[in-house]
Design an enzyme around this catalytic site. Structure first.
Site, short mmCIF file in Angstrom:
data_model
loop_
_atom_site.label_atom_id
_atom_site.label_comp_id
_atom_site.label_asym_id
_atom_site.label_seq_id
_atom_site.Cartn_x
_atom_site.Cartn_y
_atom_site.Cartn_z
N ASP A 173 0.85 -1.19 0.00
CA ASP A 173 0.00 0.00 0.00
C ASP A 173 0.89 1.25 0.00
OD1 ASP A 173 -2.57 1.08 -0.09
OD2 ASP A 173 -2.80 1.13 2.09
N HIS A 256 -4.41 2.63 -7.17
CA HIS A 256 -5.63 2.31 -6.41
C HIS A 256 -6.84 2.10 -7.32
CE1 HIS A 256 -3.48 2.98 -2.68
NE2 HIS A 256 -4.51 2.47 -2.04
N HIS A 259 -6.38 -1.37 -8.38
CA HIS A 259 -6.78 -2.22 -7.24
C HIS A 259 -8.29 -2.41 -7.22
CE1 HIS A 259 -8.72 -2.53 -3.34
NE2 HIS A 259 -7.80 -3.42 -3.07
N HIS A 273 -5.47 -5.97 0.44
CA HIS A 273 -5.51 -4.68 -0.26
C HIS A 273 -4.12 -4.30 -0.79
CE1 HIS A 273 -6.55 -0.39 -0.85
NE2 HIS A 273 -5.41 -0.13 -0.26
#
Ligand SMILES: [Zn+2]
Length: 367
Positions: A173, A256, A259, A273
């Site tokens: 992340d 993101h 993602h 994540h």
């Protein structure tokens, strides 16, 4: 557009820092009673410590056992329990969902929020955002609150008890932060709070990336041995504080967005994540036609800590084209972070970039 930087009032990190929770709150002028929202394993580990530290500070507390998912119904339950307890503040202690639900309840009650993450798996603890899911765990909405936590307290001893994979996912992340910050600045897009990026936020995002490169592999080695070495402390700080301030005050972009697209592929559901975000970074670099040296540096880092660099490593070996198209469509849906890239991004571009990232990962592993 004004430049805008936001952060918690106070960030405290250290071995057994939970023992200082009461004193840290008192230093901020926070008094009881407080509602403490938590889940079974942190409660088992820390309940006596909370009783002592909050008791010593004269802060009365009531514990609410989190129901397991950050839903609108659970947030309403926390608000009701806090109201009945006359809570002057809400403490969240646990993983991301516990923290997001407690954060949302505190925002609704307009009382200070104290955030005590027990894993360093995402960069959400310092921020003013909650992600809400349905009872079945499907994404429902993102809540943007007015204020950040009053206090973020990170106990590195507690974090070291979590599986090393959690720390590695946090690095994934954090890996995205600088690349997404650069994309938002190049595109002149606002950060998550609607302001322009400060040079301070960019400096933190860059320090985040440098810290991962310098300390990531050593921190993983130590974490696997249960050691809380200086490298582990620095990686916890990078995953939590540097990445948290960086993403919120600089912005999110392709990594993101990809993602979020990848969640449309059922194979990825078993992955964390940050693991999917790490692959999203590679995809973003392909979209941006980044220099090979930059791609190789990211691939080298990912491989050194065990972050995924191929589709197979996120449960998508032999990904069919029709599923890939779903992923790419989801990644480029209106309002998606992907549109913070400094050029128009279409679904076919994302699909091609995902294939290119996968190929680059395979080539690197084979070399
Ligand atoms: Zn993230």
């Amino acid at each position: 557009m004004n430049s805008l930087f936001c952060s918690p009032l106070r960030y405290t990190q250290g071995y057994d820092a939970t023992q200082s929770l009461g004193a840290e709150m008192a230093a901020l002028g926070l008094s009881g009673p407080v509602l403490l929202v938590t889940s079974p394993s942190p409660r088992k580990l820390l309940e006596p410590v909370w009783a002592k530290t909050l008791g010593d500070a004269g802060i009365a507390h009531v514990i609410h056992d989190f129901a397991g998912e950050c839903t609108s119904a659970e947030i309403a339950r926390i608000v009701a329990v806090a109201g009945a307890a006359g809570a002057a503040a809400v403490i969240g202690a646990g993983g991301g969902k516990v923290l997001d639900a407690a954060r949302a309840a505190a925002a609704e009650l307009r009382v200070p929020f104290v955030c005590c993450p027990t894993v360093a798996t995402t960069d959400s603890p310092t921020c003013a955002i909650s992600v809400v899911y349905t009872a079945d765990g499907v994404y429902e909405k993102t809540l943007f609150h007015g204020v950040n936590p009053a206090l973020v307290l990170v106990d590195s001893h507690v974090i070291s008890r979590a599986p090393a994979r959690m720390l590695v996912a946090g690095m994934g992340d954090a890996l995205s932060t600088m690349f997404e910050a650069r994309a938002c600045v190049a595109a002149k897009k606002p950060n998550t709070r609607g302001g322009a990026c400060t040079i301070s936020a960019m400096a933190l995002a860059e320090l985040c990336y440098r810290t991962l490169l310098a300390d990531g592999a050593e921190a993983l080695r130590a974490a696997k041995n249960g050691e809380v070495s200086p490298a582990v402390e620095r990686i916890i700080e990078a995953n939590t504080l540097l990445s948290g301030l960086g993403f919120e005050s600089a912005g999110l972009a392709g990594a993101h967005g990809v993602h979020n697209g990848l969640t449309a592929a059922p194979g990825t559901h078993a992955f964390l994540h940050g693991e999917k975000v790490a692959f999203g970074v590679l995809v973003q670099l392909m979209l941006e036609k980044a220099e090979q040296a930059q791609v190789d540096e990211v691939l080298g880092f990912c491989c050194s800590v065990g972050l995924p660099v191929t589709l197979a490593q996120i449960g998508c070996a032999n990904l069919p084209d029709d599923v890939l198209d779903l992923v790419a469509a989801r990644a480029t849906a209106p309002g998606e972070w992907t549109h913070n890239e400094p050029f128009p991004v279409t679904a076919p571009m994302v699909a091609a970039a995902i294939r290119a990232a996968d190929a680059a990962g395979h080539a690197f592993l084979a070399a």
